[in-house]
Design a protein around this motif. Sequence first.
Motif, PDB file in Angstrom:
ATOM      1  N   ALA A  89       0.832  -1.204   0.000  1.00 10.56           N
ATOM      2  CA  ALA A  89       0.000   0.000   0.000  1.00 10.56           C
ATOM      3  C   ALA A  89       0.865   1.252   0.000  1.00 10.56           C
ATOM      4  N   ASP A  90       1.966   1.235   0.765  1.00 12.23           N
ATOM      5  CA  ASP A  90       2.875   2.380   0.803  1.00 12.23           C
ATOM      6  C   ASP A  90       3.529   2.598  -0.562  1.00 12.23           C
ATOM      7  N   PHE A  91       3.923   1.492  -1.207  1.00 14.18           N
ATOM      8  CA  PHE A  91       4.547   1.588  -2.525  1.00 14.18           C
ATOM      9  C   PHE A  91       3.558   2.146  -3.551  1.00 14.18           C
ATOM     10  N   LEU A  92       2.317   1.687  -3.478  1.00 13.18           N
ATOM     11  CA  LEU A  92       1.284   2.162  -4.392  1.00 13.18           C
ATOM     12  C   LEU A  92       1.000   3.647  -4.172  1.00 13.18           C
ATOM     13  N   ARG A  93       0.976   4.059  -2.905  1.00 14.16           N
ATOM     14  CA  ARG A  93       0.745   5.470  -2.585  1.00 14.16           C
ATOM     15  C   ARG A  93       1.872   6.339  -3.142  1.00 14.16           C
ATOM     16  N   LEU A  94       3.100   5.841  -3.044  1.00 15.66           N
ATOM     17  CA  LEU A  94       4.245   6.574  -3.590  1.00 15.66           C
ATOM     18  C   LEU A  94       4.106   6.731  -5.107  1.00 15.66           C
ATOM     19  N   LEU A  95       3.722   5.650  -5.792  1.00 12.65           N
ATOM     20  CA  LEU A  95       3.531   5.715  -7.243  1.00 12.65           C
ATOM     21  C   LEU A  95       2.471   6.746  -7.613  1.00 12.65           C
ATOM     22  N   ARG A  96       1.379   6.768  -6.877  1.00 12.38           N
ATOM     23  CA  ARG A  96       0.294   7.715  -7.174  1.00 12.38           C
ATOM     24  C   ARG A  96       0.752   9.147  -6.945  1.00 12.38           C
ATOM     25  N   GLU A  97       1.474   9.389  -5.851  1.00 11.25           N
ATOM     26  CA  GLU A  97       1.957  10.740  -5.549  1.00 11.25           C
ATOM     27  C   GLU A  97       2.910  11.234  -6.631  1.00 11.25           C
ATOM     28  N   GLN A  98       3.832  10.369  -7.056  1.00 12.90           N
ATOM     29  CA  GLN A  98       4.818  10.793  -8.043  1.00 12.90           C
ATOM     30  C   GLN A  98       4.196  10.959  -9.427  1.00 12.90           C
ATOM     31  N   THR A  99       3.208  10.139  -9.748  1.00 10.34           N
ATOM     32  CA  THR A  99       2.504  10.297 -11.025  1.00 10.34           C
ATOM     33  C   THR A  99       1.737  11.608 -11.044  1.00 10.34           C
ATOM     34  N   GLU A 100       1.104  11.935  -9.913  1.00 12.81           N
ATOM     35  CA  GLU A 100       0.391  13.208  -9.821  1.00 12.81           C
ATOM     36  C   GLU A 100       1.363  14.377  -9.937  1.00 12.81           C
ATOM     37  N   ARG A 101       2.532  14.233  -9.317  1.00 14.65           N
ATOM     38  CA  ARG A 101       3.542  15.287  -9.400  1.00 14.65           C
ATOM     39  C   ARG A 101       4.003  15.489 -10.844  1.00 14.65           C
ATOM     40  N   TYR A 110      14.387  25.139  -9.701  1.00 15.24           N
ATOM     41  CA  TYR A 110      15.113  25.281  -8.445  1.00 15.24           C
ATOM     42  C   TYR A 110      14.203  24.849  -7.302  1.00 15.24           C
ATOM     43  N   LYS A 111      14.708  23.987  -6.431  1.00 20.71           N
ATOM     44  CA  LYS A 111      13.940  23.537  -5.279  1.00 20.71           C
ATOM     45  C   LYS A 111      14.809  23.685  -4.036  1.00 20.71           C
ATOM     46  N   GLY A 112      14.501  24.688  -3.246  1.00 20.31           N
ATOM     47  CA  GLY A 112      15.230  24.866  -2.003  1.00 20.31           C
ATOM     48  C   GLY A 112      14.594  24.036  -0.901  1.00 20.31           C
ATOM     49  N   SER A 113      15.088  24.209   0.306  1.00 25.95           N
ATOM     50  CA  SER A 113      14.610  23.400   1.428  1.00 25.95           C
ATOM     51  C   SER A 113      13.147  23.655   1.725  1.00 25.95           C
ATOM     52  N   SER A 114      12.651  24.896   1.499  1.00 26.73           N
ATOM     53  CA  SER A 114      11.266  25.205   1.826  1.00 26.73           C
ATOM     54  C   SER A 114      10.305  24.754   0.755  1.00 26.73           C
ATOM     55  N   LYS A 115      10.807  24.325  -0.419  1.00 34.70           N
ATOM     56  CA  LYS A 115       9.929  23.918  -1.511  1.00 34.70           C
ATOM     57  C   LYS A 115      10.205  22.466  -1.909  1.00 34.70           C
ATOM     58  N   ALA A 116      10.627  21.700  -0.958  1.00 38.81           N
ATOM     59  CA  ALA A 116      11.131  20.371  -1.290  1.00 38.81           C
ATOM     60  C   ALA A 116      10.114  19.481  -1.989  1.00 38.81           C
ATOM     61  N   ARG A 117       8.806  19.696  -1.762  1.00 38.21           N
ATOM     62  CA  ARG A 117       7.808  18.831  -2.361  1.00 38.21           C
ATOM     63  C   ARG A 117       7.245  19.419  -3.646  1.00 38.21           C
ATOM     64  N   GLY A 118       7.686  20.590  -4.057  1.00 41.39           N
ATOM     65  CA  GLY A 118       7.174  21.199  -5.272  1.00 41.39           C
ATOM     66  C   GLY A 118       7.959  20.785  -6.491  1.00 41.39           C
ATOM     67  N   SER A 119       7.489  21.257  -7.662  1.00 47.69           N
ATOM     68  CA  SER A 119       8.174  20.908  -8.906  1.00 47.69           C
ATOM     69  C   SER A 119       9.307  21.868  -9.220  1.00 47.69           C
ATOM     70  N   GLY A 120       9.331  23.027  -8.558  1.00 50.65           N
ATOM     71  CA  GLY A 120      10.391  23.988  -8.818  1.00 50.65           C
ATOM     72  C   GLY A 120      10.126  24.871 -10.018  1.00 50.65           C
ATOM     73  N   ILE A 121       8.896  24.868 -10.563  1.00 53.17           N
ATOM     74  CA  ILE A 121       8.615  25.701 -11.731  1.00 53.17           C
ATOM     75  C   ILE A 121       7.413  26.616 -11.531  1.00 53.17           C
ATOM     76  N   GLY A 122       6.709  26.495 -10.403  1.00 52.86           N
ATOM     77  CA  GLY A 122       5.524  27.322 -10.171  1.00 52.86           C
ATOM     78  C   GLY A 122       5.812  28.808 -10.176  1.00 52.86           C
ATOM     79  N   LEU A 123       6.845  29.236  -9.443  1.00 53.13           N
ATOM     80  CA  LEU A 123       7.180  30.658  -9.391  1.00 53.13           C
ATOM     81  C   LEU A 123       7.730  31.160 -10.714  1.00 53.13           C
ATOM     82  N   ALA A 124       8.411  30.273 -11.460  1.00 52.99           N
ATOM     83  CA  ALA A 124       8.918  30.669 -12.780  1.00 52.99           C
ATOM     84  C   ALA A 124       7.751  30.985 -13.713  1.00 52.99           C
TER      85      ALA A 124
END
Length: 225
Positions: free
Chosen positions: A47-59, A177-191
């Motif tokens: 279940a944890d592995f499946l959740r990881l796959l879903r999160e990364q696919t969504e990302r 760019y992904k700094g420590s405060s944006k670790a879960r983001g894609s790094g392109i939103g502000l761009a």
Amino acid sequence: ERLDAGFTAQRQFTGNAAHELRTPLALMQAQLDLFSAEHSDLLPETADFLRLLREQTERMTQMTKTLLEMSELRTVPCTDRIEIAPMIEEVFTDLAPLAEKSGISLERNGDGAMIGSDALIYRLLFNLTENAIRYGRPDGAVRIAVSEADGNVQIRVRDHGPGIPEEELPFVKQKFYKGSSKARGSGIGLAVCEGIVTMHGGTLTLENAEGGGTLVTICIPTGEE
């Protein structure tokens, strides 16, 4: 002319690649969701592995969507008359469930009007507000202040989160760019946000606010006579 042609080719490639990625990613998401719905008795590690796959696919899906938006920026007409306050209220309505989940209040004051792309300015305000909610302090507030003076509209978006480390401030608007405060983001939103503002002839600045939190200030010409 060669540089312009090179940038145009780069945008076309980015847009084409993002467009082609959307279908397989959508298929992967659908299959993962279907598998999860049909198998509720999985082992915890599965279940944890499946959740990881879903999160990364969504990302990946969100990153693809953002890249597509970036490639299309220059093709969008900027001829709409935009009332900023009603648009902010629309953004607040759309993001209310996310804000309520963290107990964050959404507050607005002031108003202004400008000529530009209704769709892009909405995306700009949505992205900045969503970021402020996601990285703000639980039970805090996100405040947007709007003013108009000297032929410009100024929009200030502030959260009450941890802020951004000073050494990262010069880089956080760069693509990927992904700094420590944006670790879960894609790094392109502000761009993307800065691209929208630049397209409208404006500027976007980012700083740590007095008393804590992050302050984003946007200044865009009204475009009105």
